[in-house]
Design a protein around this motif. Structure first.
Motif, PDB file in Angstrom:
ATOM      1  N   LEU A 171      -9.818   3.717  10.892  1.00  0.00           N
ATOM      2  CA  LEU A 171      -9.216   4.295  12.095  1.00  0.00           C
ATOM      3  C   LEU A 171      -8.882   5.770  11.901  1.00  0.00           C
ATOM      4  O   LEU A 171      -8.929   6.556  12.856  1.00  0.00           O
ATOM      5  N   ILE A 172      -8.569   6.172  10.675  1.00  0.00           N
ATOM      6  CA  ILE A 172      -8.332   7.593  10.399  1.00  0.00           C
ATOM      7  C   ILE A 172      -9.635   8.367  10.465  1.00  0.00           C
ATOM      8  O   ILE A 172      -9.760   9.377  11.177  1.00  0.00           O
ATOM      9  N   ASP A 173     -10.634   7.886   9.721  1.00  0.00           N
ATOM     10  CA  ASP A 173     -11.875   8.644   9.542  1.00  0.00           C
ATOM     11  C   ASP A 173     -12.780   8.613  10.757  1.00  0.00           C
ATOM     12  O   ASP A 173     -13.519   9.576  11.014  1.00  0.00           O
ATOM     13  N   ARG A 174     -12.732   7.521  11.521  1.00  0.00           N
ATOM     14  CA  ARG A 174     -13.723   7.358  12.589  1.00  0.00           C
ATOM     15  C   ARG A 174     -13.119   7.327  13.990  1.00  0.00           C
ATOM     16  O   ARG A 174     -13.858   7.248  14.975  1.00  0.00           O
ATOM     17  N   ALA A 175     -11.791   7.388  14.076  1.00  0.00           N
ATOM     18  CA  ALA A 175     -11.172   7.395  15.407  1.00  0.00           C
ATOM     19  C   ALA A 175     -10.076   8.446  15.528  1.00  0.00           C
ATOM     20  O   ALA A 175      -9.514   8.620  16.602  1.00  0.00           O
ATOM     21  N   GLY A 176      -9.731   9.110  14.430  1.00  0.00           N
ATOM     22  CA  GLY A 176      -8.738  10.173  14.487  1.00  0.00           C
ATOM     23  C   GLY A 176      -7.313   9.704  14.651  1.00  0.00           C
ATOM     24  O   GLY A 176      -6.440  10.486  15.060  1.00  0.00           O
ATOM     25  N   MET A 177      -7.023   8.441  14.322  1.00  0.00           N
ATOM     26  CA  MET A 177      -5.663   7.942  14.438  1.00  0.00           C
ATOM     27  C   MET A 177      -4.789   8.562  13.350  1.00  0.00           C
ATOM     28  O   MET A 177      -5.236   8.771  12.224  1.00  0.00           O
ATOM     29  N   ASN A 178      -3.534   8.881  13.678  1.00  0.00           N
ATOM     30  CA  ASN A 178      -2.565   9.377  12.702  1.00  0.00           C
ATOM     31  C   ASN A 178      -1.855   8.202  12.046  1.00  0.00           C
ATOM     32  O   ASN A 178      -1.534   7.205  12.718  1.00  0.00           O
ATOM     33  N   VAL A 179      -1.576   8.331  10.753  1.00  0.00           N
ATOM     34  CA  VAL A 179      -0.955   7.239   9.996  1.00  0.00           C
ATOM     35  C   VAL A 179       0.280   7.738   9.257  1.00  0.00           C
ATOM     36  O   VAL A 179       0.260   8.820   8.652  1.00  0.00           O
ATOM     37  N   PHE A 180       1.324   6.939   9.334  1.00  0.00           N
ATOM     38  CA  PHE A 180       2.553   7.170   8.578  1.00  0.00           C
ATOM     39  C   PHE A 180       2.768   5.931   7.726  1.00  0.00           C
ATOM     40  O   PHE A 180       3.147   4.877   8.222  1.00  0.00           O
ATOM     41  N   ALA A 181       2.446   6.032   6.439  1.00  0.00           N
ATOM     42  CA  ALA A 181       2.506   4.878   5.532  1.00  0.00           C
ATOM     43  C   ALA A 181       3.687   5.018   4.590  1.00  0.00           C
ATOM     44  O   ALA A 181       3.892   6.078   3.987  1.00  0.00           O
ATOM     45  N   VAL A 182       4.461   3.957   4.466  1.00  0.00           N
ATOM     46  CA  VAL A 182       5.645   3.963   3.614  1.00  0.00           C
ATOM     47  C   VAL A 182       5.532   2.828   2.605  1.00  0.00           C
ATOM     48  O   VAL A 182       5.139   1.706   2.950  1.00  0.00           O
ATOM     49  N   GLY A 183       5.850   3.106   1.350  1.00  0.00           N
ATOM     50  CA  GLY A 183       5.813   2.048   0.348  1.00  0.00           C
ATOM     51  C   GLY A 183       6.106   2.578  -1.029  1.00  0.00           C
ATOM     52  O   GLY A 183       6.475   3.745  -1.212  1.00  0.00           O
ATOM     53  N   ASP A 184       5.961   1.709  -2.005  1.00  0.00           N
ATOM     54  CA  ASP A 184       6.237   2.057  -3.396  1.00  0.00           C
ATOM     55  C   ASP A 184       5.266   1.286  -4.286  1.00  0.00           C
ATOM     56  O   ASP A 184       5.378   0.061  -4.406  1.00  0.00           O
ATOM     57  N   PRO A 185       4.303   1.970  -4.903  1.00  0.00           N
ATOM     58  CA  PRO A 185       3.370   1.261  -5.789  1.00  0.00           C
ATOM     59  C   PRO A 185       4.080   0.465  -6.884  1.00  0.00           C
ATOM     60  O   PRO A 185       3.569  -0.573  -7.330  1.00  0.00           O
ATOM     61  N   ASP A 186       5.247   0.938  -7.322  1.00  0.00           N
ATOM     62  CA  ASP A 186       5.974   0.248  -8.385  1.00  0.00           C
ATOM     63  C   ASP A 186       6.561  -1.081  -7.937  1.00  0.00           C
ATOM     64  O   ASP A 186       7.029  -1.866  -8.769  1.00  0.00           O
ATOM     65  N   GLN A 187       6.581  -1.330  -6.633  1.00  0.00           N
ATOM     66  CA  GLN A 187       7.126  -2.589  -6.131  1.00  0.00           C
ATOM     67  C   GLN A 187       6.027  -3.505  -5.583  1.00  0.00           C
ATOM     68  O   GLN A 187       6.297  -4.373  -4.759  1.00  0.00           O
ATOM     69  N   THR A 188       4.810  -3.341  -6.060  1.00  0.00           N
ATOM     70  CA  THR A 188       3.725  -4.241  -5.694  1.00  0.00           C
ATOM     71  C   THR A 188       3.895  -5.548  -6.463  1.00  0.00           C
ATOM     72  O   THR A 188       3.713  -5.590  -7.677  1.00  0.00           O
ATOM     73  N   ILE A 189       4.260  -6.620  -5.760  1.00  0.00           N
ATOM     74  CA  ILE A 189       4.536  -7.884  -6.458  1.00  0.00           C
ATOM     75  C   ILE A 189       3.728  -9.056  -5.901  1.00  0.00           C
ATOM     76  O   ILE A 189       3.945 -10.196  -6.307  1.00  0.00           O
ATOM     77  N   TYR A 190       2.807  -8.776  -4.992  1.00  0.00           N
ATOM     78  CA  TYR A 190       1.989  -9.852  -4.436  1.00  0.00           C
ATOM     79  C   TYR A 190       0.544  -9.727  -4.909  1.00  0.00           C
ATOM     80  O   TYR A 190      -0.403  -9.945  -4.144  1.00  0.00           O
ATOM     81  N   ASP A 191       0.386  -9.402  -6.179  1.00  0.00           N
ATOM     82  CA  ASP A 191      -0.949  -9.258  -6.754  1.00  0.00           C
ATOM     83  C   ASP A 191      -1.787 -10.521  -6.578  1.00  0.00           C
ATOM     84  O   ASP A 191      -3.010 -10.451  -6.424  1.00  0.00           O
ATOM     85  N   PHE A 192      -1.127 -11.673  -6.610  1.00  0.00           N
ATOM     86  CA  PHE A 192      -1.860 -12.938  -6.547  1.00  0.00           C
ATOM     87  C   PHE A 192      -2.537 -13.144  -5.191  1.00  0.00           C
ATOM     88  O   PHE A 192      -3.379 -14.036  -5.043  1.00  0.00           O
ATOM     89  N   THR A 193      -2.201 -12.339  -4.177  1.00  0.00           N
ATOM     90  CA  THR A 193      -2.890 -12.439  -2.898  1.00  0.00           C
ATOM     91  C   THR A 193      -3.838 -11.267  -2.656  1.00  0.00           C
ATOM     92  O   THR A 193      -4.449 -11.170  -1.589  1.00  0.00           O
ATOM     93  N   GLY A 194      -3.956 -10.384  -3.628  1.00  0.00           N
ATOM     94  CA  GLY A 194      -4.871  -9.261  -3.489  1.00  0.00           C
ATOM     95  C   GLY A 194      -4.198  -7.930  -3.258  1.00  0.00           C
ATOM     96  O   GLY A 194      -4.869  -6.906  -3.093  1.00  0.00           O
ATOM     97  N   ALA A 195      -2.854  -7.893  -3.217  1.00  0.00           N
ATOM     98  CA  ALA A 195      -2.161  -6.614  -3.113  1.00  0.00           C
ATOM     99  C   ALA A 195      -2.417  -5.802  -4.379  1.00  0.00           C
ATOM    100  O   ALA A 195      -2.577  -6.358  -5.463  1.00  0.00           O
ATOM    101  N   ASN A 196      -2.446  -4.475  -4.223  1.00  0.00           N
ATOM    102  CA  ASN A 196      -2.742  -3.619  -5.369  1.00  0.00           C
ATOM    103  C   ASN A 196      -2.122  -2.254  -5.131  1.00  0.00           C
ATOM    104  O   ASN A 196      -2.279  -1.678  -4.050  1.00  0.00           O
ATOM    105  N   PRO A 197      -1.400  -1.704  -6.124  1.00  0.00           N
ATOM    106  CA  PRO A 197      -0.770  -0.396  -5.923  1.00  0.00           C
ATOM    107  C   PRO A 197      -1.757   0.725  -5.640  1.00  0.00           C
ATOM    108  O   PRO A 197      -1.378   1.753  -5.078  1.00  0.00           O
ATOM    109  N   ARG A 198      -3.017   0.539  -6.001  1.00  0.00           N
ATOM    110  CA  ARG A 198      -3.982   1.629  -5.837  1.00  0.00           C
ATOM    111  C   ARG A 198      -4.250   1.963  -4.380  1.00  0.00           C
ATOM    112  O   ARG A 198      -4.658   3.088  -4.066  1.00  0.00           O
ATOM    113  N   TYR A 199      -4.019   1.018  -3.456  1.00  0.00           N
ATOM    114  CA  TYR A 199      -4.287   1.320  -2.048  1.00  0.00           C
ATOM    115  C   TYR A 199      -3.369   2.426  -1.540  1.00  0.00           C
ATOM    116  O   TYR A 199      -3.813   3.380  -0.895  1.00  0.00           O
TER     117      TYR A 199
END
Length: 606
Positions: free
Chosen positions: A232-260
């Motif tokens: 949506l950013i690259d192909r539609a020009g939508m603005n994104v406001f993302a909030v989070g903390d890679p150090d608090q990624t605790i749902y790895d078992f479902t595919g969550a990953n701090p790298r995103y």
């Protein structure tokens, strides 16, 4: 009603920059950094000063609890979810903003609408698929593995690390869903991604309706959402406001990953802003938590400059028995209560259901300390259950209870009734509104049980029948029936009061006993963590007659989990540790948890 300008002035310098930034923003927000206030004021700022109607904002967060909190906070600014503000989970966004409007236009399978498989029914179908290829597997243990594989497939990511048997399970499971013309929760996100990637007109319509996309807890939402966001950013020009903390990624078992989130923050078209202050804990607590998270890479978070106390860390050595860990933990709870801490502001964390949980419950009961074991008596989870809790809260006046709160409650009920064909809203919406208002404002008896209230509510509003007939709310129908049934049978929910239900588990006078995972997003005055021995936290793997230490990904997951639990504390943390423990009659002697050793070393420096 809160004044936006006044609340904005209360933010610190970094928070103000995040709110006023006019382009893509990644806010890296550590524990206690005020990220919720920043996010809520950002939404209010966009809707009141930046975006012109009929355009609006889509705000996505991890679960229904967070949706509820944001809804309450935005109500205080006079902002309510509606056509200009979508507020919901990633699954709700994909279903209501992508699949329902557009799926039937491009795929005849969905021409009559998208029907969602309820969680229980989805488990039955997955169990059938597993029985053909991994007959020894149980859904509750194997399901997360299938979730990770499906998410990787949706995104086109590497799947070489999965077991060969996983792939036919996914194929058969998808076929079973298709045979019943159903989409499950993960399938909603995967299908939404497919539509957004494949059809420019869908992207353009989404960007026109929502020029801004707000995403909370970005690190936990996984690869498919990340792919949706970047498309949506690259192909539609939508603005994104993302909030989070890679150090608090605790749902790895479902595919969550701090790298995103890290990838997003490193993009050239994003401004990355780190919120450096921790307003929750004192300096000692902050330094110790960072020592255990990243001994070689301190995060340099700072305490609230106006806070004078440093917080306390109590290191308590237990004997080499889990029973003594539990006894020491309960003693810490008792001391905290005697020192004036309210029981509901004390939390005891454990990693998973093992003998430690059983011992903790036994020792708390023997000490006469009331507690709530959340995983033992947790209410079913769905939008309808959260609506019931909000309705109960409104009835008691325990939450924001003005006209805006009632409008939020009415909107859910009205939409369900319309979907079920019970009403023609264009003809007479007033009768439905009056019925709901009179039901929720009826006098409540002191100590009213949840079951009695649900029965009365159903008599007056026909809620279960409406949801069942709506057709697109299978998860709500399942959980409503489950909750209603549980209140009629012997068990903890049969004796649950309506007030306890309305307060969602934080029961006055009861200590909270819960998992590290369930502690996410919460805070307590006192945190107690038993079971801190190598092999338990972090866990070691048993193979070929010996224990193997964790490393790499597994150790990283354990560090982040411990960090999340530790940083829930405002005032003090009690760490119960030992160098060994007894498991199934055998002494396991692997040493004191490395996390405790790292904290000890940090405390020695100060």
């Amino acid at each position: 009603m809160l004044d936006l300008g006044r609340e904005f002035e209360r933010l610190n310098a970094e928070q103000k920059v995040a709110v006023e930034e006019s382009g893509n923003t990644a806010v890296l927000a550590g524990p206690g950094s005020g990220k919720t206030a920043t996010l809520v004021i950002k939404v209010a700022h966009l809707l009141s000063r930046v975006i012109e109607p009929p355009a609006g904002v889509a705000c996505i967060t991890y679960n229904n609890d967070a949706v509820r909190e944001f809804r309450n906070r935005l109500c205080e600014f006079g902002i309510y979810a509606g056509k200009h503000l979508f507020l919901g989970t990633v699954h709700s966004f994909c279903l209501n903003c992508v699949l329902r409007p557009y799926a039937g236009l491009v795929n005849l399978r969905y021409k009559d609408g998208v029907v969602v498989a309820g969680p229980r029914h989805a488990e039955i179908l997955l169990a059938k698929a597993l029985s053909q290829h991994v007959p020894e597997a149980r859904v509750e243990y194997y399901g997360s593995n299938i979730t990770r594989l499906r998410r990787a497939q949706f995104c086109g990511e590497d799947t070489s690390g999965f077991d060969d048997r996983d792939f036919p399970v996914v194929i058969d499971y998808d076929r079973l869903l298709a045979d019943e013309r159903l989409v499950d929760f993960e399938g909603m996100v995967g299908l939404a991604l497919e539509l957004i990637r494949s059809h420019a007109w869908i992207r353009d319509l989404l960007a026109a309706r929502f020029p801004w996309l707000i995403v909370d807890e970005y690190q936990d939402l996984g690869g498919p959402l990340h792919a949706i966001v970047t498309t949506l950013i690259d192909r539609a020009g939508m603005n994104v406001f993302a909030v989070g903390d890679p150090d608090q990624t605790i749902y790895d078992f479902t595919g969550a990953n701090p790298r995103y989130l890290q990838t997003l923050a490193q993009r050239d078209d994003f401004m990355a802003i780190r919120l450096k202050f921790n307003y929750r804990g004192g300096r000692k607590l902050i330094a110790a938590s960072q020592a255990a998270l990243a001994p070689e890479q301190p995060r340099d978070y700072q305490a609230d400059p106006e806070r004078l106390d440093q917080g306390e860390i109590f290191l308590v050595q237990a004997r080499d028995h889990i029973e003594d860990h539990a006894a020491k933990a309960v003693e810490a709870v008792r001391q905290a209560i005697e020192n004036g801490t309210r029981p509901e502001e004390i939390a005891v964390f454990y990693r998973q259901k093992t003998v430690l949980l059983a011992e903790l419950r036994s020792k708390l009961e023997a000490a006469g300390i009331e507690y709530i074991a959340e995983r033992a008596s947790q209410y079913p989870s769905s939008p309808a259950i959260r609506w019931l809790q909000d309705a109960a809260s409104y009835a008691f006046g325990t939450a924001f209870s003005g006209a805006g709160r009632f409008e939020e409650l009415y909107r859910f009920y009205r939409t369900a009734a319309e979907s079920a064909g019970y009403i023609d809203l264009s003809a007479d919406p007033l009768e439905l509104r009056v019925r709901l208002y009179e039901t929720l404002t009826s006098p409540l008896a002191e100590g009213l049980l949840l079951g009695a209230w649900l029965h009365d509510l159903d008599e007056k509003l026909s809620l279960r029948q409406i949801v069942a007939d709506a057709g697109d709310r299978s998860d709500d129908a399942e959980t409503l029936e489950e909750l209603s049934s549980a209140t009629r049978q012997e068990g903890p929910l049969a004796d649950t009061t309506l007030l306890n239900f309305a307060t969602d588990g934080r029961v006055r006078g009861k200590v909270v006993l819960t998992t590290f995972h369930s502690s996410k997003g919460r805070q307590f005055d006192v945190v107690v963590i038993p079971g801190l021995a190598e092999g338990i936290m972090p866990p070691w793997r048993w193979s070929r007659g010996q224990y193997h230490p964790p490393g790499g990904k597994v150790l990283g997951e354990a560090r982040r989990l411990f960090y999340v639990g530790f940083t829930r504390a405002r005032n003090s943390v009690h760490l119960i540790y030992s160098g060994a423990y007894v498991q199934k009659g055998h002494l396991v002697s692997l040493g004191v948890s490395r996390f405790v050793k790292e904290i000890m070393a940090k405390l020695d420096e100060t």
